[in-house]
Design an enzyme around this catalytic site. Structure first.
Site, PDB file in Angstrom:
ATOM      1  N   HIS A  34       0.834  -1.211   0.000  1.00  0.00           N
ATOM      2  CA  HIS A  34       0.000   0.000   0.000  1.00  0.00           C
ATOM      3  C   HIS A  34       0.861   1.251   0.000  1.00  0.00           C
ATOM      4  O   HIS A  34       2.073   1.191   0.259  1.00  0.00           O
ATOM      5  CB  HIS A  34      -0.946   0.013   1.210  1.00  0.00           C
ATOM      6  CG  HIS A  34      -0.213   0.060   2.516  1.00  0.00           C
ATOM      7  ND1 HIS A  34       0.308  -1.058   3.135  1.00  0.00           N
ATOM      8  CD2 HIS A  34       0.119   1.109   3.318  1.00  0.00           C
ATOM      9  CE1 HIS A  34       0.913  -0.704   4.254  1.00  0.00           C
ATOM     10  NE2 HIS A  34       0.821   0.612   4.391  1.00  0.00           N
ATOM     11  N   ASP A  55       0.857   4.918   1.888  1.00  0.00           N
ATOM     12  CA  ASP A  55       0.201   5.488   3.072  1.00  0.00           C
ATOM     13  C   ASP A  55      -0.722   6.663   2.721  1.00  0.00           C
ATOM     14  O   ASP A  55      -1.805   6.803   3.283  1.00  0.00           O
ATOM     15  CB  ASP A  55       1.243   5.913   4.113  1.00  0.00           C
ATOM     16  CG  ASP A  55       1.803   4.699   4.854  1.00  0.00           C
ATOM     17  OD1 ASP A  55       1.292   3.577   4.644  1.00  0.00           O
ATOM     18  OD2 ASP A  55       2.755   4.868   5.629  1.00  0.00           O
ATOM     19  N   HIS A 104       4.821   0.032   0.084  1.00  0.00           N
ATOM     20  CA  HIS A 104       5.475  -0.899   1.025  1.00  0.00           C
ATOM     21  C   HIS A 104       4.486  -1.911   1.586  1.00  0.00           C
ATOM     22  O   HIS A 104       3.279  -1.756   1.419  1.00  0.00           O
ATOM     23  CB  HIS A 104       6.122  -0.115   2.180  1.00  0.00           C
ATOM     24  CG  HIS A 104       5.141   0.700   2.956  1.00  0.00           C
ATOM     25  ND1 HIS A 104       4.814   1.999   2.616  1.00  0.00           N
ATOM     26  CD2 HIS A 104       4.379   0.408   4.044  1.00  0.00           C
ATOM     27  CE1 HIS A 104       3.914   2.470   3.463  1.00  0.00           C
ATOM     28  NE2 HIS A 104       3.624   1.511   4.343  1.00  0.00           N
ATOM     29  N   ARG A 135       5.167  -9.092  17.159  1.00  0.00           N
ATOM     30  CA  ARG A 135       5.870  -7.878  16.714  1.00  0.00           C
ATOM     31  C   ARG A 135       5.091  -6.656  17.195  1.00  0.00           C
ATOM     32  O   ARG A 135       3.890  -6.528  16.918  1.00  0.00           O
ATOM     33  CB  ARG A 135       5.909  -7.899  15.183  1.00  0.00           C
ATOM     34  CG  ARG A 135       6.523  -6.673  14.498  1.00  0.00           C
ATOM     35  CD  ARG A 135       6.107  -6.762  13.047  1.00  0.00           C
ATOM     36  NE  ARG A 135       6.876  -5.981  12.103  1.00  0.00           N
ATOM     37  CZ  ARG A 135       6.509  -4.782  11.673  1.00  0.00           C
ATOM     38  NH1 ARG A 135       5.438  -4.188  12.168  1.00  0.00           N
ATOM     39  NH2 ARG A 135       7.228  -4.182  10.740  1.00  0.00           N
TER      40      ARG A 135
HETATM   41  O1  LIG Z   1       4.465  -1.778  11.059  1.00  0.00           O
HETATM   42  C1  LIG Z   1       5.102  -1.444  10.069  1.00  0.00           C
HETATM   43  O2  LIG Z   1       6.300  -1.697   9.918  1.00  0.00           O
HETATM   44  C2  LIG Z   1       4.397  -0.694   8.948  1.00  0.00           C
HETATM   45  C3  LIG Z   1       2.954  -0.490   9.128  1.00  0.00           C
HETATM   46  C4  LIG Z   1       2.348   0.259   7.980  1.00  0.00           C
HETATM   47  O3  LIG Z   1       2.730   0.107   6.858  1.00  0.00           O
HETATM   48  C5  LIG Z   1       1.294   1.221   8.228  1.00  0.00           C
HETATM   49  O4  LIG Z   1       0.871   1.386   9.377  1.00  0.00           O
HETATM   50  O5  LIG Z   1       0.858   1.877   7.262  1.00  0.00           O
HETATM   51 FE   LIG Z   2       2.033   1.784   5.677  1.00  0.00          FE
END
Ligand SMILES: O=C(O)CCC(=O)C(=O)O
Ligand SMILES: [Fe+2]
Length: 318
Positions: free
Chosen positions: A225, A227, A287, A297
């Site tokens: 996606h 952001d 990403h 995690r």
């Molecule tokens: O937790 C992560 O490393 C990325 C999370 C992510 O891509 C987001 O919150 O948009």
């Molecule tokens: Fe993200």
């Protein structure tokens, strides 16, 4: 001429030499373990094996070897980054806020901004808060600004739950604010903008990821996606990692996808406790997060906008 010492003539020597050479030719070298075994089409087989070996090597090196690592878990990086060309739509949009336009778009990682103590304090907040609810799938979130907390297949407001008074203290809130400000200043410095132009925006949240089977689309954290498309107000995204890749969980690397057709161009970041990842939120930075295969995690997504009307306040004690 006769050699005085041996009394042998040159002609005799030549004759003896020739005889010796003839002897060598006549005696075949014995194989220590018997003759080499022969089998039908031996040449074709041996060539086939060599070709297979080369193909295996090429496949193996193109599969994993070319992926670029921006940060390994074991690295301790003061600051490491990469610039990329800004997406034109992102650039056009951010130009409305002239003091917020990055010199270059890109991504940066630092292990020196946030201390281990700060990361551990925030990890405890995440653990205590999420333990009051939690998703029934693999992704739980807690937003201490709005109070949104995953709960089964839904969300609830954590501040309405019994026991919520205890999950975050005034000193935790102070650390949260210090950490947020350090990240904000680092973003401003790395992208060459004025830190006064950056405002915290929604959603800024803790996340807990595991390998539980997903129950709703909210649990599917592994999709590629952008952001800015997912969260419209974002201009700069940051992540603060609270647990360690490989030690606390397996899988779960952050991956920038620079060319979806060529996975070997992917740029990976392995989470490390206290590690901050910062990047411009436009389509220059698509990403995803790899699926966690074991362990848990924890991270915080800390998001900034340049649009003051989209800013949120620091979280307050309830
Ligand atoms: O937790 C992560 O490393 C990325 C999370 C992510 O891509 C987001 O919150 O948009
Ligand atoms: Fe993200």
């Amino acid at each position: 001429m006769t050699n005085v010492m041996t009394g042998i003539t040159k002609a005799q020597k030549r004759k003896n030499g020739e005889k010796k050479n003839n002897d060598v030719k006549e005696t075949p070298t014995p194989y220590r373990y018997g003759p080499m075994p022969k089998f039908p089409n031996q040449r074709i087989w041996s060539r086939g094996i060599v070709i297979l070996g080369v193909l295996l090597y090429v496949w193996y090196t193109s599969k994993d070897g070319k992926e670029v690592s921006l940060a390994k878990q074991k690295d301790i990086l003061p600051m490491r980054g990469q610039t990329v060309d800004c997406d034109t739509k992102y650039l056009d949009e951010i130009k409305q806020f002239p003091t917020c336009v990055p010199i270059k778009c890109g991504r940066f990682v630092s292990d020196k901004l946030v201390t281990i103590n700060e990361a551990e304090t925030l990890l405890n907040v995440a653990k205590k808060g999420i333990s009051l609810g939690g998703s029934s799938g693999g992704a739980s979130i807690l937003d201490i600004h709005s109070g949104a907390l995953s709960f089964g297949e839904k969300f609830v407001n954590i501040y309405t739950l019994k026991g919520s008074e205890k999950f975050i203290t005034a000193s935790d809130l102070a650390i949260y604010k210090i950490v947020k400000n350090k990240i904000k200043h680092a973003i401003a410095e790395n992208f060459g903008i004025d830190s006064e132009s950056l405002y915290l925006t929604h959603p800024t949240f803790f996340s807990k990821l595991s390998n539980l089977e997903s129950k709703t689309p909210h649990d599917e954290y592994w999709h590629i996606h952008v952001d800015k498309e997912t969260y419209e107000s974002f201009h700069y995204t940051s992540l603060l990692y609270l647990t360690d890749f490989s030690n606390d969980f397996k899988g779960g690397r952050f991956v920038f996808v620079d060319d979806a057709e060529k996975p070997m161009k992917n740029v990976t970041v392995e989470p490390r406790k206290g590690r901050v990842l910062m990047f411009t939120s436009g389509a220059e930075n698509p990403h995803f997060v790899e699926r966690v295969t074991s362990g848990v995690r924890y991270a915080i997504t800390v998001s900034f906008t340049c649009d003051k009307t989209k800013s949120i306040s620091d979280p307050a004690a309830h």
